[in-house]
Design an enzyme around this catalytic site. Structure first.
Site, PDB file in Angstrom:
ATOM      1  N   ASP A 158       0.821  -1.219   0.000  1.00 49.30           N
ATOM      2  CA  ASP A 158       0.000   0.000   0.000  1.00 49.30           C
ATOM      3  C   ASP A 158       0.860   1.276   0.000  1.00 49.30           C
ATOM      4  O   ASP A 158       0.645   2.186   0.835  1.00 49.30           O
ATOM      5  CB  ASP A 158      -0.908   0.058   1.252  1.00 49.30           C
ATOM      6  CG  ASP A 158      -1.695  -1.214   1.486  1.00 49.30           C
ATOM      7  OD1 ASP A 158      -2.057  -1.873   0.500  1.00 49.30           O
ATOM      8  OD2 ASP A 158      -1.965  -1.533   2.663  1.00 49.30           O
ATOM      9  N   GLU A 193     -11.726  -0.280  -2.768  1.00 54.02           N
ATOM     10  CA  GLU A 193     -10.863   0.293  -1.714  1.00 54.02           C
ATOM     11  C   GLU A 193      -9.703   1.035  -2.377  1.00 54.02           C
ATOM     12  O   GLU A 193      -9.652   1.169  -3.594  1.00 54.02           O
ATOM     13  CB  GLU A 193     -10.329  -0.823  -0.796  1.00 54.02           C
ATOM     14  CG  GLU A 193      -9.444  -1.830  -1.502  1.00 54.02           C
ATOM     15  CD  GLU A 193      -9.024  -3.006  -0.620  1.00 54.02           C
ATOM     16  OE1 GLU A 193      -9.453  -3.118   0.538  1.00 54.02           O
ATOM     17  OE2 GLU A 193      -8.237  -3.845  -1.116  1.00 54.02           O
TER      18      GLU A 193
HETATM   19  O1  FUB Z   1      -2.995  -3.604   3.606  1.00 49.84           O
HETATM   20  C1  FUB Z   1      -4.263  -3.889   4.135  1.00 49.84           C
HETATM   21  C2  FUB Z   1      -5.325  -3.585   3.145  1.00 49.84           C
HETATM   22  O2  FUB Z   1      -5.125  -4.354   1.962  1.00 49.84           O
HETATM   23  C3  FUB Z   1      -5.354  -2.162   2.640  1.00 49.84           C
HETATM   24  O3  FUB Z   1      -5.845  -1.237   3.568  1.00 49.84           O
HETATM   25  C4  FUB Z   1      -6.186  -2.376   1.443  1.00 49.84           C
HETATM   26  O4  FUB Z   1      -6.238  -1.299   0.551  1.00 49.84           O
HETATM   27  C5  FUB Z   1      -5.521  -3.587   0.835  1.00 49.84           C
HETATM   28  O5  FUB Z   1      -4.359  -3.254   0.105  1.00 49.84           O
END
Ligand code: FUB
Length: 324
Positions: free
Chosen positions: A15, A222
């Site tokens: 991320d 997301e």
């Molecule tokens: O790294 C944990 C979670 O996985 C992130 O918050 C999401 O966007 C996904 O990448």
């Protein structure tokens, strides 16, 4: 730079949120580790417990500096578990690290931690941002106003809310109804709270209709990011269970945005997540995949590759499986 570069082979970082501060690139990633928790749709296996910060001066070849641990779950007064995606903004001599974490009731909230330096350490506030929920904060600045984007479905808990209020039970729209939206709110002058009720980040199709929940190749899941290119606002995000990084273009930071295409096709791993930044005359995509861990979805490695635009402002799609 046609081939992606793994930025930090020594450890698992995901991320990556990249920014230019003091003339360098600073990266704010999640810190993956082998916690031994079984994989499930809630993302319990992403049980991260601290953040590091990285900096570099040359994206294509330069040395990457690890500034070490800058914030840990045990130092956050309201902590439960799981430090997920974060982002950092600079204002008036201070750096603000925005992060996603579950509170003591296992509810994801957004927190803020503050430092005098881009490389921390960051001192957390006593409480999460009032009225915050879900995951994946991204902060975009324009003309001294700061906007925070956030949200994520499934493990990110966005389906537990409507109109910024918690529901008794999580619920998804029907497949032919408008999709759940990411959120955006202007930040207060002190950067520590929302200055308004979060609004929906609406993504429209080519006919001007909101994308539907069943449109899983295009709807928001997301990993929000916002950048500006040639006077237009590019909202980019992951489609989650279809593993695409997509973008939508609008005329202002609130949108609406019109779906415009795929930035990155699926990579090895389940999640895909990114940031986009201009540095020394080029644009770069920072992202992650699970190639170095042999495909373990919870052990991801951060990468960078040049991102290019077509003359009409659309982004040239990068092939996820060919970019390593
Ligand atoms: O790294 C944990 C979670 O996985 C992130 O918050 C999401 O966007 C996904 O990448």
């Amino acid at each position: 730079m046609k081939q992606a570069r793994y930025l930090f082979p020594k450890d698992y970082m995901a991320d990556p949120s990249a920014h230019v501060f003091d003339g360098k690139i600073y990266i704010y990633p999640s810190h993956d580790w082998e916690s031994g928790i079984a994989e499930n749709d809630n993302g319990d296996h992403f049980n991260m417990k601290d953040y590091h910060v990285f900096s570099l001066e040359d994206v294509e070849n330069g040395e990457v500096t690890d500034h070490g641990v800058v914030l840990s779950v045990e130092n956050i007064p309201w902590s439960g578990r799981q430090l997920w995606d974060s982002d950092t903004a600079f204002k008036d001599g201070k750096y603000y690290l925005y992060f996603s974490m579950k509170d003591k009731n296992d509810i994801f909230r957004l927190g803020v931690a503050v430092s005098d330096k881009p490389y921390g350490p960051f001192i957390p506030q006593d409480n999460p941002i009032k009225g915050s929920y879900s995951i994946d904060p991204c902060v975009f600045e324009e003309n001294g106003q700061y906007y925070i984007y956030f949200g994520g479905i499934w493990g990110g808990q966005l389906q537990r809310y409507r109109k910024n209020k918690a529901l008794e039970c999580a619920s998804f729209p029907a497949d032919n109804e408008p999709a759940l939206c990411g959120k955006v709110a202007r930040l207060r002058d002190d950067m520590l709270e929302f200055d308004e009720e979060p609004r929906d980040v609406i993504i429209l199709d080519e006919h001007g209709n909101p994308l539907t929940q069943g449109d899983t190749n295009r709807r928001f899941f997301e990993a929000s990011w916002m950048h500006k290119y040639n006077g237009k606002y590019y909202f980019s995000y992951s489609t989650g269970d279809t593993h695409l990084l997509c973008y939508a273009i609008g005329d202002n930071p609130y949108g609406p945005f019109t779906y415009s295409g795929v930035i990155l096709t699926p990579v090895v791993g389940w999640t895909t997540h990114h940031s986009i930044v201009e540095y020394r005359g080029k644009w770069y995509l920072f992202h992650h995949d699970s190639v170095p861990s042999g495909g373990k979805t919870w052990l991801r490695s951060m990468k960078a590759i040049e991102l290019e635009y077509n003359n009409d402002g659309t982004i040239k799609t990068i092939e996820g499986l060919e970019s390593y």
